[in-house]
Scaffold this motif. Structure first.
Motif, mmCIF file in Angstrom:
data_model
loop_
_atom_site.group_PDB
_atom_site.id
_atom_site.type_symbol
_atom_site.label_atom_id
_atom_site.label_comp_id
_atom_site.label_asym_id
_atom_site.label_seq_id
_atom_site.Cartn_x
_atom_site.Cartn_y
_atom_site.Cartn_z
ATOM 1 N N ARG A 1 4.854 9.312 -18.609
ATOM 2 C CA ARG A 1 4.696 8.858 -17.233
ATOM 3 C C ARG A 1 4.157 7.432 -17.182
ATOM 4 O O ARG A 1 3.447 6.979 -18.065
ATOM 5 N N TRP A 2 4.468 6.755 -16.088
ATOM 6 C CA TRP A 2 3.706 5.610 -15.646
ATOM 7 C C TRP A 2 2.664 6.162 -14.678
ATOM 8 O O TRP A 2 2.904 7.190 -14.040
ATOM 9 N N VAL A 3 1.521 5.521 -14.572
ATOM 10 C CA VAL A 3 0.483 6.040 -13.689
ATOM 11 C C VAL A 3 -0.246 4.893 -13.003
ATOM 12 O O VAL A 3 -0.474 3.835 -13.607
ATOM 13 N N LEU A 4 -0.588 5.081 -11.742
ATOM 14 C CA LEU A 4 -1.393 4.113 -11.026
ATOM 15 C C LEU A 4 -2.841 4.288 -11.474
ATOM 16 O O LEU A 4 -3.374 5.394 -11.452
ATOM 17 N N ALA A 5 -3.473 3.189 -11.895
ATOM 18 C CA ALA A 5 -4.833 3.250 -12.440
ATOM 19 C C ALA A 5 -5.734 2.237 -11.742
ATOM 20 O O ALA A 5 -5.299 1.122 -11.429
ATOM 21 N N ILE B 1 -0.436 1.127 -14.382
ATOM 22 C CA ILE B 1 -0.197 0.058 -13.414
ATOM 23 C C ILE B 1 -1.484 -0.172 -12.638
ATOM 24 O O ILE B 1 -1.995 0.756 -12.006
ATOM 25 N N PRO B 2 -2.048 -1.382 -12.672
ATOM 26 C CA PRO B 2 -3.338 -1.620 -12.017
ATOM 27 C C PRO B 2 -3.227 -1.636 -10.498
ATOM 28 O O PRO B 2 -2.373 -2.310 -9.937
ATOM 29 N N ILE B 3 -4.100 -0.876 -9.868
ATOM 30 C CA ILE B 3 -4.147 -0.812 -8.413
ATOM 31 C C ILE B 3 -5.570 -1.134 -7.958
ATOM 32 O O ILE B 3 -6.540 -0.577 -8.485
ATOM 33 N N THR B 4 -5.684 -2.042 -6.998
ATOM 34 C CA THR B 4 -6.978 -2.390 -6.438
ATOM 35 C C THR B 4 -7.303 -1.426 -5.310
ATOM 36 O O THR B 4 -6.607 -1.403 -4.286
#
Length: 285
Positions: A94-98, A119-122
């Motif tokens: 998986r790709w994951v929002l982190a 994937i970096p999420i603010t």
């Protein structure tokens, strides 16, 4: 290096150094997850075949979007460490929002989590922040993406919290509508408690705990109907503007109605899964 400083998009590419660092990362992290899930603790998965089938055999080009509640910092990767799951396959992973403030605090962490397809999420940065486009790109590629729509860890045994709209926006904006698979789990709050010693998180995963994972069935969305309803509902609303771009042929008010409707549908399914999980645990006990 493209994008904001420290996000290292280049390290997330499959061809970075021939893919060897990514493969090594998934071998190491996968082994760790397998140990925590199956040796140190006991993991039971309901309906695992649905997840594995969609991972291996969904139609070409159709993305998979899984979403789950968020009970600890170990949910990902350990929730993928159960027996029979190909967690060490970097290509299939998986790709994951982190969370950027946790996983991308420095160059070493940024590189490691990028190799791990994060994937970096603010948090608080809104649904139109820079790297949400990256998440859309992965869905456009037909990849598997995982999100935690609650937005942060909650270890209380209570109903699923109100969902953030980011996941709903990805479903609505993806060029090919993803297969959306809900997952609800319980037990990670005992494996990695946030308030373990003097109000601090446990330094290492605890053992001899029970992890239970309930995989649901794909959620069906009638997106044309939902968009039509959103336009209709938005005409009666006087909402403040956040400066959102016009997308899907919808103004900001209609987008908010659409994302809210999708999120409510997801919430209801996840809450039903949580209730099923409670009955499942009682039957085991």
């Amino acid at each position: 290096m493209g994008g904001r400083r420290g996000t290292m998009e280049w390290a997330a590419r499959a061809n970075h150094m021939g893919g060897i660092p990514r493969k090594m990362t998934f071998l190491a992290v996968g082994a760790f997850a397998k140990v925590v899930a199956n040796i140190l603790n006991t993991t039971t998965v309901h309906n695992a075949d649905t997840l594995i089938h969609l991972l291996r055999s969904r139609p070409p080009g159709v993305p998979l979007l899984t979403l789950s509640n968020h009970m600890s910092t170990l949910d990902d990767p350990v929730m993928w460490g159960f027996k029979g799951f190909p967690i060490m396959d970097a290509k299939m992973a998986r790709w994951v929002l982190a969370a950027e403030d946790i996983c991308f605090k420095n160059r070493v962490l940024s590189y490691f989590f990028r190799l791990g397809k994060c994937i970096p999420i603010t948090r608080g940065g809104g649904i139109y922040q820079e790297h949400m486009n990256e998440a859309l790109d992965r869905l456009s590629d037909g990849e598997w993406l995982h999100t935690f729509p609650e937005g942060k860890v909650s270890q209380r045994n209570e109903p699923i919290r109100r969902l953030k709209w980011g996941t709903a926006s990805l479903i609505a904006r993806a060029p090919v509508t993803p297969i959306v698979l809900p997952i609800v789990h319980h037990g990670f709050q005992e494996v990695m408690p946030e308030d373990y010693l003097f109000g601090r998180r446990a330094p290492l995963p605890l053992f001899n705990k029970n992890i239970n994972i309930i995989v649901g069935d794909p959620i069906e969305f009638d997106l044309p109907k939902l968009r039509e309803n959103a336009v209709s509902m938005s005409k009666d609303l006087c909402s403040s503007s956040s400066g959102w771009p016009s997308t899907l042929g919808l103004n900001e008010a209609a987008q908010k109605c659409l994302y809210s409707s999708i999120s409510k549908q997801i919430w209801m399914v996840m809450e039903n899964l949580r209730s099923f999980g409670k009955m499942f645990l009682k039957s085991k006990g």
